[in-house]
Write a protein that holds these residues in place. Structure first.
Motif, PDB file in Angstrom:
ATOM      1  N   LEU A 194      38.079  -9.585 -47.059  1.00 22.82           N
ATOM      2  CA  LEU A 194      39.269  -9.784 -47.913  1.00 22.82           C
ATOM      3  C   LEU A 194      39.983 -11.068 -47.513  1.00 22.82           C
ATOM      4  O   LEU A 194      40.371 -11.881 -48.361  1.00 22.82           O
ATOM      5  CB  LEU A 194      40.215  -8.592 -47.747  1.00 22.82           C
ATOM      6  N   LEU A 245      34.049  -4.098 -57.297  1.00 22.31           N
ATOM      7  CA  LEU A 245      34.621  -2.751 -57.148  1.00 22.31           C
ATOM      8  C   LEU A 245      33.631  -1.698 -57.629  1.00 22.31           C
ATOM      9  O   LEU A 245      33.605  -0.576 -57.132  1.00 22.31           O
ATOM     10  CB  LEU A 245      35.933  -2.665 -57.939  1.00 22.31           C
ATOM     11  N   ILE A 258      47.121  -4.385 -49.394  1.00 20.16           N
ATOM     12  CA  ILE A 258      46.670  -4.708 -48.016  1.00 20.16           C
ATOM     13  C   ILE A 258      47.064  -6.132 -47.675  1.00 20.16           C
ATOM     14  O   ILE A 258      47.552  -6.430 -46.591  1.00 20.16           O
ATOM     15  CB  ILE A 258      45.134  -4.545 -47.920  1.00 20.16           C
ATOM     16  N   LEU A 284      32.354  -7.468 -52.166  1.00 12.54           N
ATOM     17  CA  LEU A 284      33.357  -8.544 -52.005  1.00 12.54           C
ATOM     18  C   LEU A 284      32.698  -9.799 -51.414  1.00 12.54           C
ATOM     19  O   LEU A 284      33.064 -10.928 -51.771  1.00 12.54           O
ATOM     20  CB  LEU A 284      34.486  -8.043 -51.103  1.00 12.54           C
ATOM     21  N   SER A 298      33.013   1.445 -46.778  1.00 13.29           N
ATOM     22  CA  SER A 298      33.491   0.096 -46.399  1.00 13.29           C
ATOM     23  C   SER A 298      32.316  -0.879 -46.467  1.00 13.29           C
ATOM     24  O   SER A 298      32.470  -2.027 -46.919  1.00 13.29           O
ATOM     25  CB  SER A 298      34.090   0.130 -45.001  1.00 13.29           C
ATOM     26  N   THR A 328      35.103  -9.601 -59.983  1.00 10.67           N
ATOM     27  CA  THR A 328      36.071  -8.580 -59.538  1.00 10.67           C
ATOM     28  C   THR A 328      35.556  -7.208 -59.896  1.00 10.67           C
ATOM     29  O   THR A 328      35.487  -6.309 -59.044  1.00 10.67           O
ATOM     30  CB  THR A 328      37.409  -8.822 -60.276  1.00 10.67           C
ATOM     31  N   PHE A 345      43.984  -6.145 -54.460  1.00  8.04           N
ATOM     32  CA  PHE A 345      44.190  -5.629 -53.088  1.00  8.04           C
ATOM     33  C   PHE A 345      45.548  -6.031 -52.536  1.00  8.04           C
ATOM     34  O   PHE A 345      45.716  -6.213 -51.335  1.00  8.04           O
ATOM     35  CB  PHE A 345      43.072  -6.163 -52.166  1.00  8.04           C
ATOM     36  N   LYS A 346      46.543  -6.221 -53.443  1.00 10.80           N
ATOM     37  CA  LYS A 346      47.794  -6.789 -52.899  1.00 10.80           C
ATOM     38  C   LYS A 346      48.478  -5.806 -51.940  1.00 10.80           C
ATOM     39  O   LYS A 346      49.250  -6.219 -51.074  1.00 10.80           O
ATOM     40  CB  LYS A 346      48.752  -7.203 -54.006  1.00 10.80           C
TER      41      LYS A 346
END
Lengths: 307, 215, 683, 480
Positions: free
Chosen positions: C299, A135, C604, C449, C442, A131, C601-602
């Motif tokens: 995601l 980021l 989104i 990610l 992005s 995580t 990321f809750k």
């Protein structure tokens, strides 16, 4: 002559990194007004671990066995391709993105090794590590990008070669980028506000959790690799943002000055880290993303401010 | 025959249709229909007198036999066999029917349909009556719920079209007219067979009982 | 030898091989093994010829175009135009279909008694044939015919395993979405036809100035919706995670590796080649779509527990990255910086190739795992590396390639995309710079990610202890499947190593397009195969990185195993479990791993977390027997856009249904009213 | 002279069947009659493609459109007769119907085919009207064949609505004769005669006449406001009759509208009739698409698909020029594909003996060949590319986008909804696991061969159109 410099460049990082860990521990001990172990204690620990037998879990696969070697190699390779004391050792692997993504290999194998033993601590450690590193990557690329845009090249050695005056026009954006980079440094090397390197408390440990299962030679390699990583980030932080005192040409005098200046920079950085570790409490896990996002925003502002 | 008598005949036809709208009894409806077809045969006879073409006499005879005699006989023994004295009710109440009839006649007489009704200028009055009778018979089929009255509605529509055609001067050669009448004859036979089958299956001639073919 | 096979006859030989394969496997459908042999034999031979044909086309740089006119209608002609761009896509199609067919020989064995293999062979060869037609057609109608054959044949492959109802639903959703997409494409071709009067791409290109700008914008919107649905960009992607897992694995590899690229091909063909003088906002929109798709794609992939759905979401993410390259190319060209536009186009083409390779590798290895485990839920996997070591190795190579780790090909195409975006940030003024910064950020976050997602996938599937008893009974996948995967892994490494050479070829392909005729190269080759950006802004060389890493690894292994403490004893013991014997409950699960990222990321993802607790006995609530936590992410597109749309159409259709009210008087009144209205309105 | 063969053979078989008791002879006779009809229609088509017009008798003449329709009727009548022989044998084996019903079926079938042939070749509008009326009468009892309340209701509605429509059509056609009466002679008035002196036709009367004709024969064709009888009639009639009604009867009715449209175009100018046709066409596509979205019965689904295709044809003819060429081609493809769909739905009905979509599950494994026929029929009729209908629809749309852009976009949108609705039902019928109690059997050859022949025919026609047919179609495109 250049081969000698190459050898120094190759071995400089692994040799110096245990010293830094010792220094940081010594300063932290001083803050807790206790004597603390000598600054060479970490060398002895590594030597001890090298000669102990090893216990490997039966669930682990070859990834658990070879991960330490891959991670250590990555730190050596990156150590060799970033500017420490000389800025003319330009090699093709010293592109900004190559460095970032090679570091990503080490995170990749570190968290895989953590999960391989099938213990709860390893699993959670890798989940938290991934995580944070997911980021942090944005902030890392963008902070190095600011500096790259200022010196209009993404090659790390060329960036460190630019003289300091050129930076003065973009002082504000360089400063913002440096602050962002420093947050990322703490995140990537799992130093204080992100993770307490000395604790084994399963609720908070990230880096320690992944190397919990290691012992003997592999544990030594893992510890050594994390120390190398600290040196790499300090080197990047110091030589890219404050490129003074780096040897521009192959002359013994410039090299010696370069090494001395670099050692002073490392000392300065480790005192800052040690001061930070003994003054700030460790953040709750779900406040870390906000910290990383602020660092990312700082870098974006820095880029926008350049021109 | 002079124009006055023809106007009288068309007036009779108009009245029979109004009567069809209002009547409650099936038998009276069949009687009204036979009067109507009688009017048409007289008109055909009148066109025979004008053109004295002998085949037309055959057409007159045929329409007299089929429309005036055989069709009502079929319907009456249908009524007797299934004791269908009362025709089923209508959708609209009687005053509303009258209002709609007047609207339809007004539309037929309006100058919108002038080009249609003045195909032959001097028959203009007759043609507009015929047009209004066409619209009224169409409305009869919509308004009535009884199967028998729907069939009578269609036959009266056919009669009114024939009347309109004769006076618009579009009369066909006798051979075709015989074909049309023969067609109508078969249609009457099939319709009456269908009515008896409906009665056998549904027990009533009320068309609204046949609504389970929705989907 | 290469010279003789470039004329048009060889292209027809190529097409005919596939169609013969299709027909012959249909004829022999009675006997499964013959049908399997025939269909894969022809598809392998066909893809080999495709490879030779495309490679020779690219090396000799010749364009091919020939027309067969169809006698019965004036505007439809069967016309082909193969320039280097279509040759490149033919290369991708035949490369992936070659390895998928090899893989398929082994994979189809477990369908033998259940369904007829002949039908499968028919549709499989038809799919590859129509893919080749799609990338070479140069008449609007002929293209639509090839496009629809491709969708229909892939539909029948998706619903091939028809006894499972959610395959049917997935297939249904897939064909509906592709059909709606095709309707939009038909609409845009009709608008073009309205102003240019012909469906030929060449006439459209020459007569482009006839179309006014407002109509051109409509055409752009329609084509984005049409080809976006096929490529799976974010708002139109809902069919992709449903359809790809439903298909047999080597078909889903072919579909997500190659078929969604046809959407990208047509976008390039239209926006870069045919509708060329285009306004700037087109490129900006594509760039924004690219960044949204890449970020949201990865995601959603993180929240997935079905291995094939996870990979399908990653296809969406990689399509986003390809669109980033394409969008930047379009923006640069409309701001007349042709060299940068060439760089952007090169980046998107290179990533298309790389994604095709590593995505099909991932799908094939996931397929062989599913083939053994008979379930797609990764919560029941675990410890498979001990039973299927080679498949695990291929999956590892695939996941390292997809998360752009250096020695593999994924890194170098993402590196090129980064360079294109950095040039955008460096050279453009403030407003465009902002958009490029958004795109670059992005891309950066997507990289991070994706790494997390594939650590989760690889870790949960292959490492640690088995989470279900089925794992102990599985064995390594058969030889043909391993050969298929092995070659793909080799391709992934080779295209990483020779990325310098491939970017030269891509630049040659780019320059073949009419708009890049006179632009000079922005990147140059260095003697050791690296890619250097102009005025030494950046340079990377794959072989050097590879050599440096290999040398240091062997040095470190040699030193630390043989030199220091040679006779060190290694004891094999249980993992430390604080005294308990660790069973599968101690291991981390996929939900646990992804929970922290999802909560970050809750905003989104809007996850909903339910936990059910089962107690030993009902009244005392203190001794829970089992506790299950499930994280569920709502599919907002379905919920807020597609479901209401379907309900509206349903309501309207129910309303119109009561025209058929069953009452005869009503029917006659319809006729009477329409008669009166018609008469009154006309007179 | 071939026309006489056709008529004579049908009347002959109809009469002889009344007298004969033996079932096999009845079947052979009707197949023989339809075979004669097929051969002679092919000859007529060849003759017309060479001479342009073929008039054996004064009141029977066949032009290019007529010959195309006769070809369609000939082909379909042969297939449906063969199919109905086997179909009725299956029905009698399941003792749904007795021998008398079968005899009645074949008599009415022959009368129906005869009246259709005559309607297609009639030279005088009233003559054509009489024979179309005859088709309605002969099919009334065919629809109420199963003597159940629902089929009786369907037949009753069919009879009433069609008679009203035809009476309005009768009035409309008669109004066309205002041009000829002032010439006095009421000798035989043919289409050509009407067309020659259409110039002195009063435009207002021409407009009213065309409206009556469009509404009247529109009920027969099934354009939207007048389509209400179609779903009931097609779902309750036996499958071969459904095929005949939608495959053969629809073009015949359309031909009459087109012939009268030509006359009104001369009198009033094409714009008037084009707008009306386009309006009704798009309306039919829209309403059929919406109702089809959740139909419950697969035979009604086919009925709505016929309505939608009638709408597409009306839209095509309404566009004129290239649109007419595409619409005629579309008519041919649609008639043949409809036969495939109706006959395979007949097989489904025989196997599942229920026409509700929810009762038919997993048909692909129960009746594999029929389901393949039905699915490919579905793909063809909704216009998926490789087949002909996609080309004709694209041609109509591309002609439409130039002259009526809004209408063609609406049409395209509703064609998509047709595909989605139809596809939703096809997937629910064919793909799931089959019910346990139904055993797999598709062995009745004669139930499979007719639809198979037509599928191959449509597939072939999509790629290769025989030259004589091509000349006929282009001649139609010129004249109408």
């Amino acid at each position: 002559m250049t081969i000698l410099i190459w050898i120094i460049q190759l071995f400089f990082v692994p040799v110096i990194s245990p010293l830094i860990i010792g220094v940081i521990k010594k300063i932290k001990a001083k803050f807790q007004n206790r004597q603390g172990s000598s600054i060479f204690q970490f060398y002895k620990d590594l030597w001890k671990l090298m000669y102990k037998d090893e216990v490997v879990s039966k669930d682990a696969s070859w990834i658990f066995l070879y991960a330490p070697f891959i991670i250590f190699t990555v730190t050596i390779a990156v150590g060799a391709s970033i500017p420490l004391f000389a800025s003319f050792l330009n090699g093709p692997t010293s592109d900004l993105l190559v460095i970032v993504y090679i570091m990503a290999i080490s995170t990749f194998f570190l968290s895989l090794a953590g999960m391989d033993t099938g213990s709860a601590f390893g699993g959670f450690g890798s989940s938290r590590e991934m995580t944070i590193s997911a980021l942090a990557e944005g902030g890392l690329i963008f902070s190095l990008l600011t500096v790259a845009l200022v010196s209009s090249s993404t090659n790390v050695f060329i960036i460190s070669g630019i003289n300091i005056l050129n930076h003065s026009q973009h002082l504000l954006s360089i400063m913002l980028a440096f602050i962002g980079f420093f947050i990322i440094l703490l995140a990537e090397t799992t130093r204080f506000p992100f993770d307490n390197p000395s604790t084994h408390l399963e609720l908070t440990m990230i880096h320690e959790a992944m190397i919990l299962e290691y012992s003997g030679k592999r544990l030594a390699l893992m510890e050594w690799a994390s120390a190398n990583k600290l040196i790499i980030f300090i080197a990047l932080g110091s030589n890219l943002f404050f490129p003074l005192g780096i040897a521009q040409n192959i002359s013994w005098l410039a090299l010696v000055i370069g090494i001395i200046v670099f050692l002073l920079k490392i000392l300065f950085f480790s005192t800052i880290i040690a001061i930070l570790e003994s003054s700030v409490a460790k953040f709750r896990f779900f406040r870390l993303p906000d910290l990383l996002i602020t660092s990312f925003i700082l870098n974006v502002i820095a880029i926008v401010l350049i021109n | 025959m002079n124009i006055l008598f023809l106007k009288f005949l068309f007036g009779v036809m108009f009245l029979t249709l109004v009567f069809l709208h209002l009547t409650k009894k099936n038998f009276l409806a069949t009687v009204a229909y036979s009067i109507q077809s009688l009017v048409i045969t007289i008109v055909l006879f009148n066109s025979f007198l004008e053109t004295n073409n002998f085949y037309l006499l055959l057409v007159v005879f045929l329409s007299l036999v089929i429309k005036v005699i055989i069709a009502p006989i079929f319907f009456t023994n249908l009524i007797k066999k299934h004791a269908l004295a009362f025709s089923v009710s209508t959708y609209f109440s009687t005053p509303l029917i009258l209002i709609i009839i007047s609207i339809l006649t007004f539309i037929a007489y309006s100058d919108k349909f002038l080009p249609l009704t003045s195909i032959i200028p001097n028959n203009q009055a007759l043609l507009s009556i015929a047009l209004s009778v066409i619209f009224m018979s169409l409305f009869l089929i919509i308004n009535r719920k009884g199967a028998l009255s729907q069939i009578i509605g269609i036959l009266s529509l056919e009669n009114s079209i024939l009347a309109f055609i004769i006076f618009a001067g579009l009369e066909q050669s006798p051979g075709l007219q015989i074909g049309v009448i023969f067609n109508m004859f078969i249609w009457i036979i099939i319709a009456s067979v269908f009515i008896s089958m409906i009665y056998k299956h549904f027990g009533t001639l009320n068309v609204t009982s046949m609504k389970n073919l929705k989907d | 030898m290469l010279e003789i096979i470039t004329p048009s006859v060889s292209f027809f030989v190529l097409l005919s091989i596939f169609f013969i394969g299709a027909i012959s496997s249909l004829i022999y459908q009675k006997n499964d093994s013959i049908a399997n042999f025939l269909s894969s034999f022809f598809s392998i031979i066909g893809s080999l010829c495709g490879l030779f044909f495309s490679v020779s086309m690219i090396i000799y740089g010749k364009n091919l175009s020939f027309i067969i006119n169809y006698p019965y209608s004036s505007f439809f002609k069967i016309s082909f135009h193969i320039d280097l761009l279509s040759a490149f896509f033919i290369f991708i199609i035949s490369l992936i279909s070659l390895f998928c067919s090899i893989y398929g020989v082994g994979y189809l064995k477990h369908f033998y008694k259940k369904y007829s293999i002949g039908v499968f062979g028919f549709f499989y060869n038809l799919l590859i044939g129509s893919l080749l037609l799609v990338v070479t057609a140069s008449n609007g109608i002929f293209f639509l015919i090839a496009w629809e054959i491709m969708s229909i044949s892939s539909y029948f492959l998706v619903v091939y395993d028809r006894y499972d109802t959610d395959n049917i639903k997935a297939g249904f959703l897939y064909l509906i979405m592709t059909y709606v997409g095709t309707v939009f494409i038909i609409l845009s071709f009709l608008f073009i036809y309205k102003y240019i009067g012909s469906f030929e791409f060449i006439d459209i290109k020459s007569g482009i100035s006839l179309i006014p700008l407002s109509i051109k914008n409509n055409i752009f919107i329609f084509t984005i919706i049409g080809f976006g649905t096929k490529a799976g960009i974010i708002p139109f992607h809902i069919w992709l995670p449903a359809a790809h897992p439903a298909a047999p694995s080597h078909v889903s590899a072919l579909m997500s590796g190659v078929m969604i690229k046809t959407g990208v091909y047509m976008m390039i063909r239209l926006f870069v080649d045919i509708l060329q003088p285009i306004p700037v906002w087109w490129g900006i929109l594509i760039l924004i779509i690219g960044s949204i798709s890449s970020l949201l794609g990865v995601l959603y992939a993180l929240t997935e527990h079905d291995i094939k759905r996870l990979l399908a979401f990653h296809s969406i993410e990689n399509i986003g990255i390809i669109l980033l390259g394409l969008g930047s190319a379009l923006i640069f060209y409309s701001l007349n910086m042709p060299e940068l536009a060439l760089l952007g186009l090169m980046a998107s083409l290179f990533h298309t190739l790389n994604h095709a390779i590593f995505k099909s590798l991932l799908f094939l290895s996931a397929g062989s795992v599913i083939n053994e485990m008979h379930t797609r839920n990764i919560e029941e996997y675990g410890g498979i590396i001990k039973y299927m070591p080679q498949t695990a190795m291929f999956f590892l190579i695939g996941s390292m390639a997809i998360s752009a780790l250096p020695p593999f090909n994924g890194f170098f195409s993402e590196w090129l995309t980064y360079q294109a975006l950095f040039q955008g940030v460096a050279q453009l003024n403030l407003s465009f710079q902002g958009i490029f910064i958004i795109a670059a950020s992005s891309l950066a976050f997507t990289g991070g990610l994706a790494l997390t997602c594939f650590v989760k996938a690889f870790g949960i599937i292959f490492l640690a202890r088995p989470r279900s008893t089925k794992v102990s009974s599985i064995k390594e996948s058969p030889l043909s499947m391993r050969i298929g995967m092995g070659f793909l892994a080799l391709m992934s490494i080779l295209f990483g190593l020779f990325s310098g050479y491939t970017s030269r070829l891509l630049e040659k392909i780019g320059k073949d397009l009419s708009i890049f005729k006179d632009t000079n190269y922005f990147t140059s080759a260095s003697f050791y195969q690296g890619i250097d950006i102009k005025n030494s802004f950046a340079s990377v060389s794959a072989p050097i990185i590879f050599v440096v890493l290999i040398i240091i690894i062997f040095a470190v292994i040699f030193i630390f195993t043989f030199v220091i403490n040679k006779n060190q004893k290694i004891k094999i013991e249980n993992t430390w479990g604080c005294g308990l014997n660790l069973n599968k409950r101690a291991e981390i699960t996929a939900t646990g791993f992804a929970r922290s990222i999802i909560l970050v990321f809750k905003g989104i993802l809007k996850p909903s977390i339910q936990n059910e607790v089962e107690y030993h006995d009902a009244d005392s609530r203190y001794l829970p027997k089992s506790r299950v936590i499930t994280i569920h992410v709502k599919n907002i597109y379905n919920y807020y856009f597609y479901q209401p749309l379907r309900n509206i159409i349903n309501i309207i259709s129910l309303k119109t249904k009561n025209i058929q009210s069953g009452n005869i008087n009503a029917y006659i009144s319809y006729i009477f009213i329409s008669l009166i209205i018609a008469l009154l309105s006309v007179l | 002279m071939e026309l006489l063969f056709i008529i004579a053979s049908f009347i002959g078989t109809a009469l002889i069947i009344i007298l004969i008791k033996n079932r096999l002879v009845i079947e052979l006779l009707s197949i023989g009659a339809s075979f004669v009809a097929f051969i002679s229609s092919v000859f007529i088509a060849l003759k017309v493609s060479v001479f342009g017009i073929y008039t054996p008798l004064v009141f029977l003449s066949v032009d290019s459109l007529g010959s195309i329709i006769m070809l369609i009727i000939g082909l379909i009548c042969l297939a449906t007769t063969i199919y109905s022989v086997e179909y009725l044998r299956q029905e009698t084996s399941k003792n749904i119907i007795g021998f008398t019903r079968v005899k009645q079926y074949f008599i009415l079938l022959n009368l129906f085919l005869m009246s259709m042939f005559l309607a297609a070749s009639a030279n005088n509008p009233i003559f054509a009207w009489i024979f179309i009326e005859a088709t309605t009468l002969s099919t009334a009892f065919l629809i109420s064949f199963y003597n159940k309340p629902s089929s009786l209701e369907a037949a009753w509605k069919y009879l009433i609505i069609n008679s009203i429509g035809l009476l309005l059509g009768f009035l409309g056609t008669l109004l066309y004769f205002t041009t000829t009466t002032n010439l006095g002679g009421n000798d035989f008035v043919s289409w050509q005669f009407l067309q020659d002196n259409a110039h002195n036709f009063d435009p207002m009367v021409a407009k009213i006449a065309f409206i009556f004709v469009l509404i009247g024969y529109g009920t027969k064709v099934g354009l939207v406001p007048m389509h209400t009888w179609k779903p009931d009639a097609y779902s309750k009639a036996p499958a071969p009759i459904g095929a005949l009604l939608s495959g053969a009867l629809l073009p015949v009715a359309f031909a009459v509208i087109l012939k009268l449209k030509v006359i009104t175009d001369i009198a009033v100018g094409p714009l008037f009739s084009h707008n009306l046709l386009i309006f009704f066409g798009v309306l039919s596509i829209a309403v059929a698409a919406l109702i089809m979205f959740n139909a419950k019965n697969y035979k009604r689904l086919l009925a709505y698909s016929s309505i939608e295709n009638a709408g597409v044809m009306a839209f095509g003819f309404g566009l004129g020029g290239l649109g007419v060429f595409a619409a005629t081609l579309h008519m041919i493809y649609h008639s043949f594909v409809k036969v495939v769909l109706f006959l395979s739905s007949g097989n489904l009905l025989l196997r599942y003996n229920s026409d509700k979509i929810k009762n038919v599950k997993g048909a692909l494994s129960v009746v594999p060949v029929t389901s393949v026929l039905f699915i490919s029929g579905f793909l063809i009729v909704t216009g998926t590319p490789p087949f002909g209908i996609f080309l004709t629809k694209m041609q109509i749309l591309s002609v439409g986008i130039n002259t009526h852009p809004v209408a063609s976009i609406i049409a395209l949108f509703f064609m998509a909804i047709v595909f989605i609705g139809f596809f939703k039902h096809v997937t629910s019928m064919f793909f799931e696991e089959k019910q346990v109690d139904i055993e797999i059997s598709d062995k009745h050859i004669w139930l499979i061969i007719p639809p198979l022949i037509f599928l191959v025919l449509v597939f072939g026609l999509s790629f290769y159109i025989p030259p004589f047919l091509y000349t006929l179609i282009s001649d139609v495109a010129v004249k109408y």
